[in-house]
Write a protein that holds these residues in place. Structure first.
Motif, PDB file in Angstrom:
ATOM      1  N   THR B  14       0.942  -1.084  -0.054  1.00 20.81           N
ATOM      2  CA  THR B  14      -0.154   0.175   0.138  1.00 20.81           C
ATOM      3  C   THR B  14       0.945   1.199  -0.072  1.00 20.81           C
ATOM      4  OG1 THR B  14      -1.508  -1.280   1.540  1.00 20.81           O
ATOM      5  CG2 THR B  14      -2.032   1.074   1.076  1.00 20.81           C
ATOM      6  N   ALA B  15       1.958   1.158   0.691  1.00 23.56           N
ATOM      7  CA  ALA B  15       2.727   2.528   0.993  1.00 23.56           C
ATOM      8  C   ALA B  15       3.472   2.811  -0.142  1.00 23.56           C
ATOM      9  CB  ALA B  15       3.602   2.408   2.434  1.00 23.56           C
ATOM     10  N   ILE B  16       3.902   1.745  -0.924  1.00 18.66           N
ATOM     11  CA  ILE B  16       4.911   2.064  -1.930  1.00 18.66           C
ATOM     12  C   ILE B  16       4.097   3.000  -3.113  1.00 18.66           C
ATOM     13  CG2 ILE B  16       4.420   0.272  -4.037  1.00 18.66           C
ATOM     14  CD1 ILE B  16       7.027  -0.764  -2.952  1.00 18.66           C
ATOM     15  N   HIS B  17       2.658   3.066  -3.217  1.00 15.32           N
ATOM     16  CA  HIS B  17       2.139   3.883  -3.908  1.00 15.32           C
ATOM     17  C   HIS B  17       2.128   5.388  -3.689  1.00 15.32           C
ATOM     18  CE1 HIS B  17       0.304   0.538  -5.915  1.00 15.32           C
ATOM     19  NE2 HIS B  17      -0.454   0.132  -5.017  1.00 15.32           N
ATOM     20  N   TYR B  18       2.596   5.544  -2.522  1.00 18.45           N
ATOM     21  CA  TYR B  18       2.785   6.974  -2.060  1.00 18.45           C
ATOM     22  C   TYR B  18       4.129   7.342  -2.130  1.00 18.45           C
ATOM     23  CZ  TYR B  18      -2.013   6.090  -0.636  1.00 18.45           C
ATOM     24  OH  TYR B  18      -3.309   5.906  -0.488  1.00 18.45           O
ATOM     25  N   ILE B  19       5.095   6.687  -2.772  1.00 17.38           N
ATOM     26  CA  ILE B  19       6.376   7.264  -2.915  1.00 17.38           C
ATOM     27  C   ILE B  19       6.627   8.486  -3.852  1.00 17.38           C
ATOM     28  CG2 ILE B  19       9.054   6.607  -3.858  1.00 17.38           C
ATOM     29  CD1 ILE B  19       8.298   3.709  -2.923  1.00 17.38           C
ATOM     30  N   PRO B  20       5.651   8.592  -4.772  1.00 19.48           N
ATOM     31  CA  PRO B  20       5.593   9.925  -5.581  1.00 19.48           C
ATOM     32  C   PRO B  20       5.407  11.124  -4.669  1.00 19.48           C
ATOM     33  CG  PRO B  20       4.628   8.244  -6.906  1.00 19.48           C
ATOM     34  CD  PRO B  20       4.892   7.413  -5.421  1.00 19.48           C
ATOM     35  N   ALA B  21       4.409  10.902  -3.570  1.00 18.38           N
ATOM     36  CA  ALA B  21       3.981  11.988  -2.669  1.00 18.38           C
ATOM     37  C   ALA B  21       5.395  12.412  -1.969  1.00 18.38           C
ATOM     38  CB  ALA B  21       2.840  11.758  -1.933  1.00 18.38           C
ATOM     39  N   THR B  22       6.101  11.222  -1.257  1.00 21.61           N
ATOM     40  CA  THR B  22       7.277  11.763  -0.427  1.00 21.61           C
ATOM     41  C   THR B  22       8.560  12.112  -1.289  1.00 21.61           C
ATOM     42  OG1 THR B  22       6.704   9.830   1.281  1.00 21.61           O
ATOM     43  CG2 THR B  22       9.058  10.272   0.893  1.00 21.61           C
ATOM     44  N   LEU B  23       8.626  11.838  -2.437  1.00 17.34           N
ATOM     45  CA  LEU B  23       9.601  12.408  -3.258  1.00 17.34           C
ATOM     46  C   LEU B  23       9.185  13.892  -3.498  1.00 17.34           C
ATOM     47  CD1 LEU B  23      10.555   9.553  -5.901  1.00 17.34           C
ATOM     48  CD2 LEU B  23      11.607  10.297  -3.763  1.00 17.34           C
ATOM     49  N   ALA B  24       7.909  14.174  -4.066  1.00 19.60           N
ATOM     50  CA  ALA B  24       7.592  15.538  -3.978  1.00 19.60           C
ATOM     51  C   ALA B  24       7.909  16.448  -2.724  1.00 19.60           C
ATOM     52  CB  ALA B  24       6.013  15.543  -4.502  1.00 19.60           C
ATOM     53  N   LEU B  25       7.543  15.881  -1.750  1.00 20.74           N
ATOM     54  CA  LEU B  25       7.847  16.444  -0.483  1.00 20.74           C
ATOM     55  C   LEU B  25       9.255  16.767   0.016  1.00 20.74           C
ATOM     56  CD1 LEU B  25       4.969  14.835   1.878  1.00 20.74           C
ATOM     57  CD2 LEU B  25       5.193  17.173   1.281  1.00 20.74           C
ATOM     58  N   SER B  26      10.172  16.108  -0.760  1.00 21.33           N
ATOM     59  CA  SER B  26      11.680  16.365  -0.476  1.00 21.33           C
ATOM     60  C   SER B  26      12.279  16.930  -1.649  1.00 21.33           C
ATOM     61  CB  SER B  26      12.110  15.081  -0.056  1.00 21.33           C
ATOM     62  OG  SER B  26      11.981  13.817  -0.880  1.00 21.33           O
ATOM     63  N   LEU B  27      11.827  16.474  -2.976  1.00 18.58           N
ATOM     64  CA  LEU B  27      12.745  16.909  -3.927  1.00 18.58           C
ATOM     65  C   LEU B  27      12.267  18.181  -4.359  1.00 18.58           C
ATOM     66  CD1 LEU B  27      12.818  13.686  -6.224  1.00 18.58           C
ATOM     67  CD2 LEU B  27      14.762  14.664  -4.881  1.00 18.58           C
ATOM     68  N   ILE B  28      11.153  18.651  -4.210  1.00 13.13           N
ATOM     69  CA  ILE B  28      10.794  20.081  -4.722  1.00 13.13           C
ATOM     70  C   ILE B  28      11.397  20.956  -3.742  1.00 13.13           C
ATOM     71  CG2 ILE B  28       8.973  21.667  -4.877  1.00 13.13           C
ATOM     72  CD1 ILE B  28       7.223  19.338  -6.012  1.00 13.13           C
ATOM     73  N   PRO B  29      11.464  20.527  -2.310  1.00  9.50           N
ATOM     74  CA  PRO B  29      12.029  21.683  -1.315  1.00  9.50           C
ATOM     75  C   PRO B  29      13.621  21.618  -1.607  1.00  9.50           C
ATOM     76  CG  PRO B  29      10.331  20.339  -0.056  1.00  9.50           C
ATOM     77  CD  PRO B  29      10.322  19.783  -1.601  1.00  9.50           C
ATOM     78  N   LEU B  30      14.124  20.376  -2.156  1.00 14.06           N
ATOM     79  CA  LEU B  30      15.541  20.528  -2.100  1.00 14.06           C
ATOM     80  C   LEU B  30      16.004  21.364  -3.370  1.00 14.06           C
ATOM     81  CD1 LEU B  30      18.455  18.789  -1.558  1.00 14.06           C
ATOM     82  CD2 LEU B  30      17.773  17.703  -3.860  1.00 14.06           C
ATOM     83  N   PHE B  31      14.907  21.329  -4.519  1.00 13.81           N
ATOM     84  CA  PHE B  31      15.293  22.180  -5.664  1.00 13.81           C
ATOM     85  C   PHE B  31      15.251  23.736  -5.334  1.00 13.81           C
ATOM     86  CE2 PHE B  31      13.787  24.034  -9.611  1.00 13.81           C
ATOM     87  CZ  PHE B  31      14.859  23.717 -10.302  1.00 13.81           C
ATOM     88  N   LEU B  32      14.202  24.006  -4.749  1.00 11.67           N
ATOM     89  CA  LEU B  32      13.889  25.326  -4.091  1.00 11.67           C
ATOM     90  C   LEU B  32      15.092  25.821  -3.180  1.00 11.67           C
ATOM     91  CD1 LEU B  32       9.883  25.343  -3.777  1.00 11.67           C
ATOM     92  CD2 LEU B  32      11.339  26.346  -5.552  1.00 11.67           C
ATOM     93  N   GLY B  33      15.339  24.910  -2.194  1.00  8.75           N
ATOM     94  CA  GLY B  33      16.317  25.084  -1.354  1.00  8.75           C
ATOM     95  C   GLY B  33      17.549  25.381  -2.060  1.00  8.75           C
TER      96      GLY B  33
END
Lengths: 250, 244
Positions: B14-33
């Motif tokens: 179940t959780a594996i489907h939410y990997i994109p959400a976790t990636l969005a929550l970390s990669l977008i901040p990384l990029f903006l950061g």
């Protein structure tokens, strides 16, 4: 021609330059001598605004800059008429030898790349690094790095090249190659101001010796005057310590 | 039975489907950061008027606030006024579908900008004064110096730390379940809500985070070696040892 008038510089309470007046003619090789802490390097760094002097004037060619209120544009203009060779080379670590020499031409002076490459390779050939175009600073020996530094300076075709103890960080074996290159540059008639402890270079190459102590110019003149017949006591004292006492002539 | 591996698998799938959400929550901040953090660090390095003194005060203060508080503060700052506005204009549908993921991304981005500005500041400081002087001596302006010499040299220094920052952001992003965002952590917990197998759900989430972080670590090592090799020409056997 480059002229300094009444240059003062203090770091906090410590007054390093106490009113320097200096004139170096076009094509002249001027060597600044003096004990450590006498302000030689600071004086040199003031000329291209790596340090901003507190007071005084700089005349270089036909432009005149006041240290007290130099605008950023004037500083850049002065820097583009001068070039510097550093004690610890300060080559750009992320560029190879050729790019190092080209950088000031392409980015600073907006030369077309092909022309810059041509000038840069000529400069590198002149300092004897024909086979090291693509070498990065980390892959070069100290002497080679310093020769790239000299090539970087002469490629810019500046009014004056400032040498800040160019051989002090080199091991004795490599000093010779750098001095030879400097001698070749001097022969081309480029104005040079050199801070060095190499007395043989000062004696053989320089036309103008400036002896500094405690933030003042104590004495200046031709090498012959300074080395054989110094007038001031401080100069005599300094030279006695560093020159072998010749009491005979060949 | 205290532990049943089967429930770990259920949670995991179940959780594996939410990997994109976790990636969005970390990669977008990384990029903006990286973008804004570098800008702040450069302003502080060059002592730009007004910006540098302001950042000197603001950054240490903001560094001292936990991520979870950014999340809650942003949740109230953004969500409540938006909610009121929506009620006023009767945008019932919009508010129902407004994804809290965006609030999570904004909050984590602010946090990321603060920590990455410090990373970039230390990376900029690793480039010696001599490099700046050399640039000025050949007639570059300080922005040209920055762009041509200083940033290319600070990047290899910054990359390993940026990798650590990203790992911190990935792990830190797990707190967004507190404002009901569906990420890996929350996704794993959805199964536990039904079967009460919380331990298994946590372990499943741990496996996924561990996997993502391992991959991140590896990718950043590759990137670091690449920049060192192609920008500084450091020999292959010296890659991890030598920095500048």
């Amino acid at each position: 021609m480059i002229e300094l008038r009444n240059v003062h510089k203090a770091f906090g309470q410590n007054e390093v330059l106490k009113g320097i007046n200096l004139k170096v003619n076009k094509g002249e090789v001027a060597v600044i001598l003096g004990p450590s802490g006498s302000g030689k390097t600071t004086l040199l760094r003031c000329i291209n605004f790596l340090e901003t002097a507190d007071d005084g004037e700089l005349i270089i060619g036909d432009s005149k800059v006041n240290f007290r209120n130099a605008a950023r544009k004037e500083i850049l203009a002065v820097r583009r008429r001068t070039a510097m060779v550093f004690q610890n080379y300060n080559l750009f670590n992320n560029m190879n030898a050729l790019e190092n020499v080209m950088e000031g031409l392409v980015t600073g002076r907006k030369f077309p790349i092909e022309k810059a490459r041509e000038i840069a390779s000529q400069a590198l050939d002149k300092v004897g690094l024909k086979d090291k175009y693509n070498a990065y600073p980390l892959q070069l020996s100290g002497g080679q790095q310093q020769r790239v530094g000299i090539a970087r300076a002469i490629a810019l075709n500046p009014d004056v090249i400032l040498f800040d103890e160019p051989t002090s960080a080199l091991d004795p074996e490599l000093v010779g190659e750098v001095l030879a290159v400097m001698q070749a540059v001097a022969k081309e008639g480029i104005t040079m101001i050199v801070v060095t402890h190499e007395m043989s270079f000062a004696m053989d190459i320089a036309q103008h010796i400036i002896f500094m102590d405690g933030g003042n110019i104590v004495e200046e003149g031709t090498p012959k005057e300074i080395f054989t017949n110094p007038k001031e006591n401080r100069t005599k004292q300094f030279l006695e310590r560093i020159l072998p006492r010749w009491n005979y002539t060949i | 039975m205290i532990f049943d591996f089967q429930y770990v698998v259920t949670s995991f799938t179940t959780a594996i489907h939410y990997i994109p959400a976790t990636l969005a929550l970390s990669l977008i901040p990384l990029f903006l950061g990286i973008i804004f953090g570098t800008m702040i660090a450069v302003c502080r390095r060059f002592r730009i008027k007004f910006v540098a003194p302001l950042a000197d005060i603001a950054i240490p203060v903001m560094k001292g606030i936990p991520l979870v508080l950014y999340l809650f503060i942003m949740n109230f700052l953004i969500f409540k006024p938006f909610d009121m506005l929506a009620q006023y204009y009767a945008w019932a549908d919009i508010i129902r579908y407004m994804d809290k993921l965006y609030i999570g991304i904004i909050a984590i981005s602010i946090y990321a900008i603060v920590i990455i500005s410090e990373t970039m500041r230390s990376a900029l400081m690793s480039v010696g004064k001599g490099q700046y002087e050399a640039c000025y001596s050949v007639g570059l302006t300080r922005w040209q110096a920055l762009w041509r010499v200083i940033l290319p040299q600070s990047l290899p220094v910054a990359i390993p730390v940026l990798g650590n920052n990203l790992i911190g952001l990935i792990k830190g992003s797990s707190v967004v379940y507190l404002i009901t965002v569906l990420d890996v952590m929350n996704g794993a917990l959805t199964t536990a809500q039904i079967n009460y197998r919380f331990l298994e759900a946590y372990i499943a989430a741990a496996f996924i985070y561990w996997g993502i972080c391992l991959l991140t670590e590896w990718l950043f090592t590759v990137w670091e070696n690449h920049t060192k090799k192609y920008q500084m020409r450091i020999d292959k056997h010296n890659l991890r040892k030598e920095v500048l």
